[in-house]
Design an enzyme around this catalytic site. Structure first.
Site, mmCIF file in Angstrom:
data_model
loop_
_atom_site.group_PDB
_atom_site.id
_atom_site.type_symbol
_atom_site.label_atom_id
_atom_site.label_comp_id
_atom_site.label_asym_id
_atom_site.label_seq_id
_atom_site.Cartn_x
_atom_site.Cartn_y
_atom_site.Cartn_z
ATOM 1 N N LYS A 192 2.130 -24.576 -42.122
ATOM 2 C CA LYS A 192 0.939 -23.941 -42.721
ATOM 3 C C LYS A 192 0.275 -23.016 -41.710
ATOM 4 O O LYS A 192 -0.039 -21.862 -42.008
ATOM 5 C CB LYS A 192 -0.075 -25.011 -43.173
ATOM 6 C CG LYS A 192 0.433 -25.909 -44.268
ATOM 7 C CD LYS A 192 -0.626 -26.904 -44.732
ATOM 8 C CE LYS A 192 -1.033 -27.914 -43.678
ATOM 9 N NZ LYS A 192 0.043 -28.815 -43.237
ATOM 10 N N THR A 193 0.040 -23.570 -40.511
ATOM 11 C CA THR A 193 -0.622 -22.764 -39.490
ATOM 12 C C THR A 193 0.255 -21.561 -39.128
ATOM 13 O O THR A 193 -0.223 -20.445 -38.972
ATOM 14 C CB THR A 193 -0.937 -23.636 -38.261
ATOM 15 O OG1 THR A 193 -1.718 -24.747 -38.712
ATOM 16 C CG2 THR A 193 -1.735 -22.876 -37.224
ATOM 17 N N ARG A 243 2.074 -36.403 -35.959
ATOM 18 C CA ARG A 243 1.947 -35.590 -34.740
ATOM 19 C C ARG A 243 3.234 -35.652 -33.932
ATOM 20 O O ARG A 243 3.435 -34.881 -33.005
ATOM 21 C CB ARG A 243 0.804 -36.114 -33.830
ATOM 22 C CG ARG A 243 -0.613 -36.096 -34.373
ATOM 23 C CD ARG A 243 -0.992 -34.788 -34.951
ATOM 24 N NE ARG A 243 -0.758 -34.788 -36.394
ATOM 25 C CZ ARG A 243 -0.586 -33.689 -37.122
ATOM 26 N NH1 ARG A 243 -0.588 -32.513 -36.558
ATOM 27 N NH2 ARG A 243 -0.390 -33.754 -38.421
ATOM 28 N N GLN A 282 -4.457 -35.162 -45.194
ATOM 29 C CA GLN A 282 -4.960 -35.145 -43.814
ATOM 30 C C GLN A 282 -6.472 -34.968 -43.749
ATOM 31 O O GLN A 282 -7.013 -34.550 -42.728
ATOM 32 C CB GLN A 282 -4.285 -34.034 -43.014
ATOM 33 C CG GLN A 282 -2.807 -34.272 -42.806
ATOM 34 C CD GLN A 282 -2.194 -33.248 -41.863
ATOM 35 O OE1 GLN A 282 -2.477 -33.221 -40.687
ATOM 36 N NE2 GLN A 282 -1.365 -32.387 -42.417
ATOM 37 N N ASP A 298 -7.870 -22.336 -42.102
ATOM 38 C CA ASP A 298 -6.902 -23.407 -41.808
ATOM 39 C C ASP A 298 -7.623 -24.754 -41.938
ATOM 40 O O ASP A 298 -8.840 -24.826 -41.831
ATOM 41 C CB ASP A 298 -6.356 -23.231 -40.377
ATOM 42 C CG ASP A 298 -5.048 -23.997 -40.160
ATOM 43 O OD1 ASP A 298 -4.542 -24.620 -41.117
ATOM 44 O OD2 ASP A 298 -4.522 -23.967 -39.029
ATOM 45 N N GLU A 299 -6.874 -25.824 -42.153
ATOM 46 C CA GLU A 299 -7.430 -27.186 -42.265
ATOM 47 C C GLU A 299 -8.556 -27.235 -43.314
ATOM 48 O O GLU A 299 -9.608 -27.839 -43.086
ATOM 49 C CB GLU A 299 -7.975 -27.660 -40.897
ATOM 50 C CG GLU A 299 -6.978 -27.580 -39.753
ATOM 51 C CD GLU A 299 -6.080 -28.799 -39.635
ATOM 52 O OE1 GLU A 299 -6.191 -29.707 -40.479
ATOM 53 O OE2 GLU A 299 -5.246 -28.810 -38.711
HETATM 54 P P1 ATP Z 1 -0.282 -29.633 -39.584
HETATM 55 O O1 ATP Z 1 -0.382 -30.125 -40.989
HETATM 56 O O2 ATP Z 1 -0.034 -30.752 -38.640
HETATM 57 O O3 ATP Z 1 -1.408 -28.731 -39.196
HETATM 58 P P2 ATP Z 1 1.314 -27.280 -40.084
HETATM 59 O O4 ATP Z 1 1.733 -27.364 -41.512
HETATM 60 O O5 ATP Z 1 0.210 -26.384 -39.752
HETATM 61 O O6 ATP Z 1 1.077 -28.750 -39.517
HETATM 62 P P3 ATP Z 1 2.739 -25.860 -38.038
HETATM 63 O O7 ATP Z 1 1.997 -26.426 -36.907
HETATM 64 O O8 ATP Z 1 2.475 -24.488 -38.480
HETATM 65 O O9 ATP Z 1 2.613 -26.881 -39.281
HETATM 66 O O10 ATP Z 1 4.304 -25.994 -37.799
HETATM 67 C C1 ATP Z 1 4.895 -27.213 -37.333
HETATM 68 C C2 ATP Z 1 6.081 -26.902 -36.445
HETATM 69 O O11 ATP Z 1 7.140 -26.354 -37.209
HETATM 70 C C3 ATP Z 1 5.753 -25.856 -35.395
HETATM 71 O O12 ATP Z 1 6.398 -26.220 -34.200
HETATM 72 C C4 ATP Z 1 6.321 -24.584 -35.988
HETATM 73 O O13 ATP Z 1 6.664 -23.645 -34.990
HETATM 74 C C5 ATP Z 1 7.547 -25.083 -36.722
HETATM 75 N N1 ATP Z 1 7.930 -24.226 -37.879
HETATM 76 C C6 ATP Z 1 7.167 -23.922 -38.939
HETATM 77 N N2 ATP Z 1 7.836 -23.135 -39.823
HETATM 78 C C7 ATP Z 1 9.065 -22.927 -39.308
HETATM 79 C C8 ATP Z 1 10.233 -22.201 -39.727
HETATM 80 N N3 ATP Z 1 10.269 -21.515 -40.866
HETATM 81 N N4 ATP Z 1 11.306 -22.240 -38.914
HETATM 82 C C9 ATP Z 1 11.285 -22.946 -37.749
HETATM 83 N N5 ATP Z 1 10.239 -23.643 -37.295
HETATM 84 C C10 ATP Z 1 9.127 -23.644 -38.052
HETATM 85 MG MG MG Z 2 -1.705 -26.761 -38.881
#
Ligand code: ATP
Ligand code: MG
Length: 688
Positions: free
Chosen positions: A32-33, A594, A246, A215-216
């Site tokens: 997402k981030t 995490r 979350q 975000d969040e």
């Molecule tokens: P959270 O819910 O914990 O905030 P999130 O959904 O924001 O998580 P991110 O932190 O953006 O997730 O991504 C999690 C991990 O996955 C990061 O290390 C990111 O670089 C990797 N990632 C995300 N999308 C891809 C992709 N398409 N290909 C490879 N790696 C990815």
């Molecule tokens: Mg995130």
């Protein structure tokens, strides 16, 4: 554009969506981030003015990282230079920026000072002469403010303490306005009020920020939602990202319905779901899915990993917190010996009290760690003193900080003198600072001679420093040195009995101050002060050490080696008045997700807590995650005893329970110690 090819289909769809509301609702670690960072870069690469894009995140650190990443993506692609960097900040920092420009709408000056929770508590302490706890009043005031209830229009009747709270609330607000102070809540409330009262301004601001991302989003509260509505007044280009599983700030007013009802509030919302998790192995996700599926109010989502099954999740069972801490510290020591990057290692806990044993063990193993979420560095007394000097130097209006340092280091100025001077200043319609500076004749007859001499010296020196720094050739990075040379704060604390604890903090602050101004000569003291006040727990993370932090502070982060401690009923889930099992479970979900690869969950048979040792039983979360067999656990409360149990007492040794009587929250037990019958409260015993 090159960076787009690293996104999956849904991430790409979200990234390329330009106009209209969008909700990206997805589980942990699904990118997402990453997606909103890519979208930010994409919008800029289309030629959209970066200054018209506003991205709101949870921490300053996340904001600066996203900004760096987005700008890097863009720089590699763009043929044209970028005029301004896009605005990426926390809600609070955005509020600050807004107030700097618009607080005059409320007839207030923009040299206000932001007060932190510690300042707030002190102010309330002075205003509260009831027997209600200051912290309780402080929280209640916060709650009222966030619901946009002013002291005047509050009509709540269901709270028996309400009269007292409203009284303190009213005096507190007056105090803030008189001293031109702004608390954390005000950083959201005042912008909202300004925009609500002035629709023309609201339209202008909304037109300025054409593209807004958050975000969040699951942890936004009602006020943040209302503020966003205002910012979207002329368009609906709001993109929010979050995970209902979350949402962990319900206790602080976060409203999970903001995310659940988003598509009802904003017509024609584009909804994107991301299902591939790129962070964790399948075993970790399985445990997370199992756990969270026990919650009733949620949108059903299942995560799958693209990282394969991975190593087994380890359940570490120990006798007590010392053994637990010792084992974890020695494991970490091994990892570090094998050259594991320390930023990939973290220990998480549900409540701060559990960190102490861990900290001791880490110290013993000489493992450098950063404790996040303890007493904030900038709120420590000695650091706060230096900050107050800086505040007064930049702002004559700040009587609040002036009163803090007027007698620190001690210069013989007592409470009575301060009160007399404040009263006179008030009568003269001056700030305390200006009164002391300009009315020395009157002052000399007002307070004792020694105090008078000292205070004149104190203020003359401040004036000198002020005039020095107004000189363009003055190097601001020298300011703390000048303050120390003049006022000898460090020397003063060196004489105290707790010098060993306080001096390193002072040194760290001085070093940090110097470093900030050396690396950024454009920085102003005001900016520096505001920046440090708005730092939150996560912003304190340093990279050279392992992290020890609360689960709350770990949101959005990821670690290869993760240890979560305290998996016992009563500690995690935290049970008792005001606790919410579903929110506890979401915390459990945040904690596990995490971890990228190696996850250890530890559970201890007993813990020393609040002055006594208690026997504990394993957390139901281990069972719900399907990590331990179901049969061995029943959810009786710790310290529940029944007739026939064998128990141990420190003095009387081992005995058998012959009778159980419940008394309030405890049990009074009749125990037979080898023929010697005694009545003993259950908290003095443990089962054997
Ligand atoms: P959270 O819910 O914990 O905030 P999130 O959904 O924001 O998580 P991110 O932190 O953006 O997730 O991504 C999690 C991990 O996955 C990061 O290390 C990111 O670089 C990797 N990632 C995300 N999308 C891809 C992709 N398409 N290909 C490879 N790696 C990815
Ligand atoms: Mg995130």
């Amino acid at each position: 554009m090159n960076f787009l090819k690293y996104l999956n289909e849904q991430q790409l769809e979200a990234t390329k969506h330009i106009d209209g509301p969008m909700l990206i609702l997805a589980g942990a670690g699904t990118g997402k981030t990453k997606t909103i960072t890519s979208r930010l870069a994409y919008l800029i690469s289309l030629g959209i003015d970066p200054a018209s894009i506003l991205t709101l995140t949870f921490t300053n650190k996340a904001a600066s990282e996203m900004s760096l990443r987005a700008m890097k993506l863009v720089r590699e692609e763009l043929e044209f230079p970028i005029s301004y960097p896009p605005i990426l900040s926390t809600f609070h920092k955005f509020g600050l920026l807004f107030l700097k420009f618009h607080i005059d709408e409320l007839n207030r000056k923009n040299n206000f000072v932001i007060i932190d929770t510690d300042d707030k508590k002190r102010i309330i302490k002075n205003l509260n002469n009831s027997n209600l706890q200051n912290r309780y009043i402080s929280n209640e005031i916060s709650r009222l403010k966030n619901s946009l209830v002013t002291a005047e229009n509050s009509i709540e009747i269901d709270n028996k303490d309400f009269e007292t709270i409203t009284k303190v609330y009213k005096k507190y607000e007056e105090y803030l306005i008189e001293n031109n102070l702004v608390d954390f809540d005000d950083l959201l409330i005042l912008p909202y009020k300004i925009l609500d009262a002035n629709d023309e301004l609201c339209k202008t601001i909304s037109t300025k920020y054409q593209y807004i991302m958050v975000d969040e989003y699951q942890d936004t509260n009602d006020l943040q939602y209302q503020l966003l509505k205002k910012l979207c007044r002329t368009h609906n280009n709001l993109c929010v990202v979050g995970d209902d599983d979350q949402s962990i700030y319900g206790w602080r007013g976060a409203n999970i319905n903001n995310i659940l009802d988003f598509s009802k509030d904003f017509k024609n919302t584009k909804i994107i779901k991301l299902e591939t998790n790129y962070r964790s192995t399948n075993q970790i996700l399985q445990a997370a899915n199992n756990l969270i599926s026990n919650n009733k109010s949620r949108m059903d989502k299942k995560l799958t990993s693209n990282k394969g099954s991975g190593p087994r999740i380890e359940i570490l069972e120990t006798l007590d917190e010392k053994q637990e801490a010792r084992i974890i510290a020695s494991r970490i020591s091994e990892l570090l010996k094998k050259k594991t990057n320390s930023k990939e290692i973290a220990i998480l806990f549900r409540i701060n009290a559990l960190s102490r044993s861990v900290e001791e063990a880490l110290n013993r193993e000489r493992i450098s760690y950063k404790m996040i979420g303890g007493m904030r560095f900038y709120e420590r007394m000695e650091v706060k003193d230096i900050i107050s000097y800086l505040r007064v130097i930049t702002n004559n209006q700040d009587d609040y900080s002036l009163k803090r340092i007027i007698n620190r280091p001690k210069r013989g100025i007592g409470k009575a003198s301060i009160e007399k001077m404040s009263l006179k200043a008030y009568e003269n319609k001056k700030t305390l600072y200006d009164y002391i500076k300009d009315n020395q004749n009157e002052l000399s007859s007002l307070i004792p001679k020694k105090a008078f001499n000292n205070i004149v010296e104190f203020i003359t020196n401040l004036e000198m420093i002020k005039s020095n720094i107004s000189n363009v050739s003055y190097d601001l990075s020298e300011l703390c040195d000048d303050i120390e040379d003049t006022y000898e704060i460090r020397k003063y604390y060196a004489l105290g009995s707790d010098a060993t604890e306080k001096l390193p903090n002072i040194d760290e602050f001085y070093a940090l101050y110097k470093d900030k101004f050396k690396s950024n000569p454009e920085l102003s003291i005001d900016e520096f002060l505001n920046e440090i006040t708005l730092l939150n727990d996560q912003d304190q993370i340093e990279l050279q050490s392992i992290s020890v932090m609360s689960i709350h502070a770990s949101k959005g982060l990821e670690f290869t080696h993760l240890f979560v401690i305290g998996y016992e009923e009563g500690f995690f889930p935290l049970l008792g008045e005001g606790s919410d099992l579903e929110e506890e479970r979401r915390l459990g979900y945040v904690a596990i997700t995490r971890s990228k690869e190696y996850l250890t969950l530890s559970t201890s048979k007993s813990r020393f807590y609040k002055g006594r040792r208690s026997d504990l039983i394993k957390s139901r979360f281990l069972q719900e995650s399907e990590l331990v067999k179901t049969t061995s656990i029943n959810f009786e409360q710790p310290n529940q005893f029944k007739k026939g149990d064998l128990v141990k007492h420190k003095v009387f040794g081992i005995g058998r329970v012959t009778e159980v009587n419940k008394m309030k929250k405890e049990y009074k037990l009749k125990i037979n110690f080898g023929g010697n019958i005694k009545d003993i409260m259950s908290s003095f015993l443990y089962k054997v």
